[in-house]
Structures are given as C-alpha cells and as structure tokens.
Design an enzyme around this catalytic site. Structure first.
Site, PDB file in Angstrom:
ATOM      1  N   TYR A   1     -15.898  18.560 -16.019  1.00 43.28           N
ATOM      2  CA  TYR A   1     -16.421  17.229 -15.732  1.00 43.28           C
ATOM      3  C   TYR A   1     -17.389  17.292 -14.551  1.00 43.28           C
ATOM      4  O   TYR A   1     -17.036  17.743 -13.461  1.00 43.28           O
ATOM      5  CB  TYR A   1     -15.267  16.273 -15.441  1.00 43.28           C
ATOM      6  CG  TYR A   1     -15.685  14.837 -15.243  1.00 43.28           C
ATOM      7  CD1 TYR A   1     -16.583  14.229 -16.112  1.00 43.28           C
ATOM      8  CD2 TYR A   1     -15.178  14.093 -14.186  1.00 43.28           C
ATOM      9  CE1 TYR A   1     -16.966  12.909 -15.941  1.00 43.28           C
ATOM     10  CE2 TYR A   1     -15.553  12.770 -14.005  1.00 43.28           C
ATOM     11  CZ  TYR A   1     -16.448  12.186 -14.878  1.00 43.28           C
ATOM     12  OH  TYR A   1     -16.820  10.879 -14.695  1.00 43.28           O
TER      13      TYR A   1
ATOM     14  N   ASP B   1      -6.706  20.425 -15.266  1.00 41.95           N
ATOM     15  CA  ASP B   1      -7.090  19.093 -15.729  1.00 41.95           C
ATOM     16  C   ASP B   1      -6.678  18.989 -17.193  1.00 41.95           C
ATOM     17  O   ASP B   1      -7.253  19.636 -18.062  1.00 41.95           O
ATOM     18  CB  ASP B   1      -8.598  18.894 -15.569  1.00 41.95           C
ATOM     19  CG  ASP B   1      -9.041  17.471 -15.903  1.00 41.95           C
ATOM     20  OD1 ASP B   1      -8.384  16.820 -16.741  1.00 41.95           O
ATOM     21  OD2 ASP B   1     -10.055  17.012 -15.343  1.00 41.95           O
TER      22      ASP B   1
ATOM     23  N   LYS C   1      -8.180   7.722 -20.066  1.00 43.45           N
ATOM     24  CA  LYS C   1      -8.491   8.201 -21.411  1.00 43.45           C
ATOM     25  C   LYS C   1      -7.298   7.993 -22.348  1.00 43.45           C
ATOM     26  O   LYS C   1      -6.791   6.890 -22.475  1.00 43.45           O
ATOM     27  CB  LYS C   1      -8.906   9.669 -21.335  1.00 43.45           C
ATOM     28  CG  LYS C   1      -9.917  10.005 -20.243  1.00 43.45           C
ATOM     29  CD  LYS C   1     -11.233   9.283 -20.397  1.00 43.45           C
ATOM     30  CE  LYS C   1     -12.331   9.854 -19.499  1.00 43.45           C
ATOM     31  NZ  LYS C   1     -12.100   9.698 -18.052  1.00 43.45           N
TER      32      LYS C   1
ATOM     33  N   ARG D   1       0.817  -1.209   0.000  1.00 47.05           N
ATOM     34  CA  ARG D   1       0.000   0.000   0.000  1.00 47.05           C
ATOM     35  C   ARG D   1       0.852   1.262   0.000  1.00 47.05           C
ATOM     36  O   ARG D   1       0.390   2.344  -0.378  1.00 47.05           O
ATOM     37  CB  ARG D   1      -0.953  -0.004   1.202  1.00 47.05           C
ATOM     38  CG  ARG D   1      -1.850   1.223   1.305  1.00 47.05           C
ATOM     39  CD  ARG D   1      -3.055   1.002   2.214  1.00 47.05           C
ATOM     40  NE  ARG D   1      -2.665   0.409   3.486  1.00 47.05           N
ATOM     41  CZ  ARG D   1      -2.214   1.102   4.541  1.00 47.05           C
ATOM     42  NH1 ARG D   1      -2.054   2.424   4.466  1.00 47.05           N
ATOM     43  NH2 ARG D   1      -1.921   0.484   5.668  1.00 47.05           N
TER      44      ARG D   1
END
Length: 389
Positions: A120, A188, A213, A68
């Site tokens: 978004y 972004d 994407k 982790r």
C-alpha cells in the site's frame, strides 16, 4: 495469550470445551459476545458515553474513566477480532492509524524498517516523510529475499497478498529468517482477513489490517486494528492510542462488530464470484496479466495454497489503457468505479490514477456479493469490443 491458545467463543467459559469443533461461521456470529443474562439485550448496542461514574472516594479500580482511554464497545470488537486472529487486539480509527501507531511504538531513530515495495503506497509515503531518523529498505513481496534484506532490521513488514498486485510471500519462512536476524515481523492481513489467513500461527509477531475493507464489509466504516502475541506490546499500543487520541468512534466500532457476524458468508460468496470471474477473464482478448491467488495457474498459488485458508474476492488484471477502463466501467451495470475493496458491491479501481507503479490500464477488481451468473454476464458484456491492439 499465545497464538495457539484458544479463547472461548463469545468469551463464555461454558463453551471452552466445545468451540474447538466450531467453524468460521459460528465463530464470527458469536465472537465478542458475553454469556447470556436474562432480560439483557441479545445484541448489545454501542456505548457512546465519554464520561463514566467514578468512585466517590477516588480509590480507583474503575474499568472505564474517560472516553479517550477506554470503551466497552472497543473491547467487544477487540475480543472478537482477537479470537479470530489468535492474539491480543487493539482497534484504531483506520488502518493507517493502526500501522503508524505500531511503527511509532516500535521504531526509534537509527533503526531500520523493511517495507514491501509493492504494498500500500500510503505506508511507504508516511515512512519516508514522517519516520525521522529511521532507515527504510524496500523489498518486493515476491522477492528475492536475500539475506542482506534483514541486516540490521528492527521490523519487517509483509503485505500478503500485496495490494494491488496480489503477490504472495511465504510468511512462515520469512518470519523464521527475520527473527533469526533479530527483527520482528508484522503482516498486513487486510486482503486475506482473519478467516483467510492467520499470520500469528505462521510465526509472525504482529498482524495489522484495515478493517475498512472486508472485515467490516459494508463500505460505511473507517477502522483498523493491530493484533499481537506480546501482552506488553498490546499495552504499549493502547497507551499510545490514548495519548495520541487516535481512537475509534464507538458507533463505527459497533458497526464493524455487527458486520463481522456475516464475514464468513460474505467471504464465501466473494470467493465463489472471484473464481467465476477469473474463469471468465482467463483468455479474454481484452485482458492481460490476470492475478488471483486462488487461480491454479497464478504465480503465487503454490505459496498461497500452503498458508491461506481462503483466497478472497480481489483480482487484478490489465486492460489496454485508461480509455479501455473508462469504457468498461461506463458499460457495466454492476461494477462501480471506487477505491478501497472488500464491500458487498463489486467495484473496480484503476490504481495508476493514485500513483501506484502499475500500467495505466491496470484494474484492481473487488468482487462483491451479487449473484454469480449476473456478475459474470455483466462483466462479459462490458468487455465486449475491447481488445489489445
């Protein structure tokens, strides 16, 4: 590492005096690789282990101790993306995990956040419902950006080109104004990718992207990243990732690293196809409101041309209504109905179905890597018989 500091391709110091002349394709293929070691694999596979050998005496110093907290495959992808973005990269299991972790790290109750009103939708929804005590102000990507927008802001988030409308804002100018008002600026960069736009070089403090994407590009990975100029902020993001458990899977990370190698090739074909499709849609009787920043008559083209190195493969346009969209998609043999964008396959998404404030017939078209002539012919045939009343 500053935004302008160059990192040797592949992390190999032998290339430090050579990579300044290398192009995007070379940098994508070699990014994140280490110096060659005889007998070792040319391409390293994912490290799947959750446990690592510890020093018996407990003196510490191990690079990795638990799955982790760290993973060599994460670091390889972070080095690769960091080289392309020009900063220190931290990877996350999705774009939303990346942006929400950034907001949790930077913002406290009483702070003010500026978000794009046309960006978004999930980011706006999360900010409204989860950012307790934080004041949220919204501004459209294309402006106007009046001075009061920045008043009291701690963080200004830009999304350019915006999703789904493909509006563009001037990163350099807005970063200058926001910083002068005491606010950090995050961009972004999902639609543009690091090859299409480098916000850190334009004055932004942070770059965020959904690597689901175009960066990964094969529609088979959920991933995201944050790249920053400040080393302390990068450390804070990694600590938050470890404590929250918002960690990427090593296999997915490796798939993204593998996909990154063809980013230059994929973007080149997608941009070629996008221009051809834009030409086919321009003045078509079924189409209104065509948007693509690379189109010379697009309202955003002048700003986009100043700051974007490539214009990408995402277009937006409107058909008469939802039924026209249905007929178009049913008749097309190459355009699939799907959300998300940036993959090898051409897809279209009627964004009103998800609640975006757009007309019912608005389509976000993600142009893929099909042969240009085939794609244009298919889209033309699928639009035949559709027209505005």
């Amino acid at each position: 590492m500053s935004a302008g500091e160059r990192v040797p391709v592949g992390g190999n110091p032998e290339f430090a005096d050579l990579d300044h002349a290398w192009g995007d394709g070379t940098r994508c293929v070699h990014a994140g690789q280490h110096a060659a070691v005889p007998g070792e694999p040319l391409v390293a596979g994912p490290v799947l282990s959750t446990q690592y050998h510890l020093s018996p005496g407990g003196e510490g110093g191990e690079t990795d101790v638990y799955g982790r907290a760290g993973n060599p495959t994460w670091r390889a992808l972070e080095q690769a993306i960091g080289e392309l973005d020009g900063g220190r990269c931290v990877v996350f299991p999705s774009g939303m995990a990346a942006i929400t972790t950034l907001l949790r790290v930077l913002l406290r109750p009483g702070d003010r956040l500026v978000l794009p009103s046309d960006g978004y939708f999930a980011v706006r929804e999360w900010a409204r419902t989860e950012l307790s005590g934080v004041s949220v102000r919204e501004a459209p990507t294309a402006g106007p950006w009046t001075e009061d927008v920045f008043d009291g802001a701690v963080l200004v988030l830009l999304e350019t080109p915006s999703n789904p409308g493909l509006d563009v804002c001037d990163i350099r100018e807005l970063a200058r104004r926001a910083n002068a008002a005491g606010a950090m600026v995050a961009v972004d960069n999902t639609t543009a990718t690091p090859l299409g736009q480098r916000p850190l070089e334009l004055g932004a403090d942070v770059v965020i992207a959904s690597d689901t994407k175009a960066l990964s590009g094969h529609s088979d990975v959920l991933l995201g990243h944050v790249t920053v100029r400040d080393a302390d902020l990068a450390d804070a993001l990694r600590r938050a990732r470890t404590l929250s458990g918002a960690i990427p899977g090593p296999f997915e990370t490796w798939l993204a690293l593998r996909g990154l190698g063809t980013l230059d090739l994929r973007l080149a074909r997608q941009a070629e196809n996008a221009r051809a499709v834009a030409e086919a849609l321009h003045d078509h009787p079924a189409v209104r409101g065509l948007r693509w920043p690379g189109w010379e008559s697009d309202p955003a083209h002048a700003v986009a041309a100043r700051q974007m190195r490539r214009f990408g493969g995402v277009l937006g346009f409107e058909l008469p209504d939802a039924d026209a969209v249905r007929r178009f998609l049913e008749r097309s043999r190459l355009v699939g109905a799907a959300t998300s964008f940036g993959g090898l396959h051409t897809t279209a998404d009627r964004r009103a179905r998800w609640g975006d404030p757009v007309p019912e017939g608005f389509l976000r078209l993600s142009v893929g890597c099909e042969d240009t002539a085939d794609l244009v012919a298919d889209i033309r045939a699928a639009l035949d018989g559709i027209s505005w009343p």
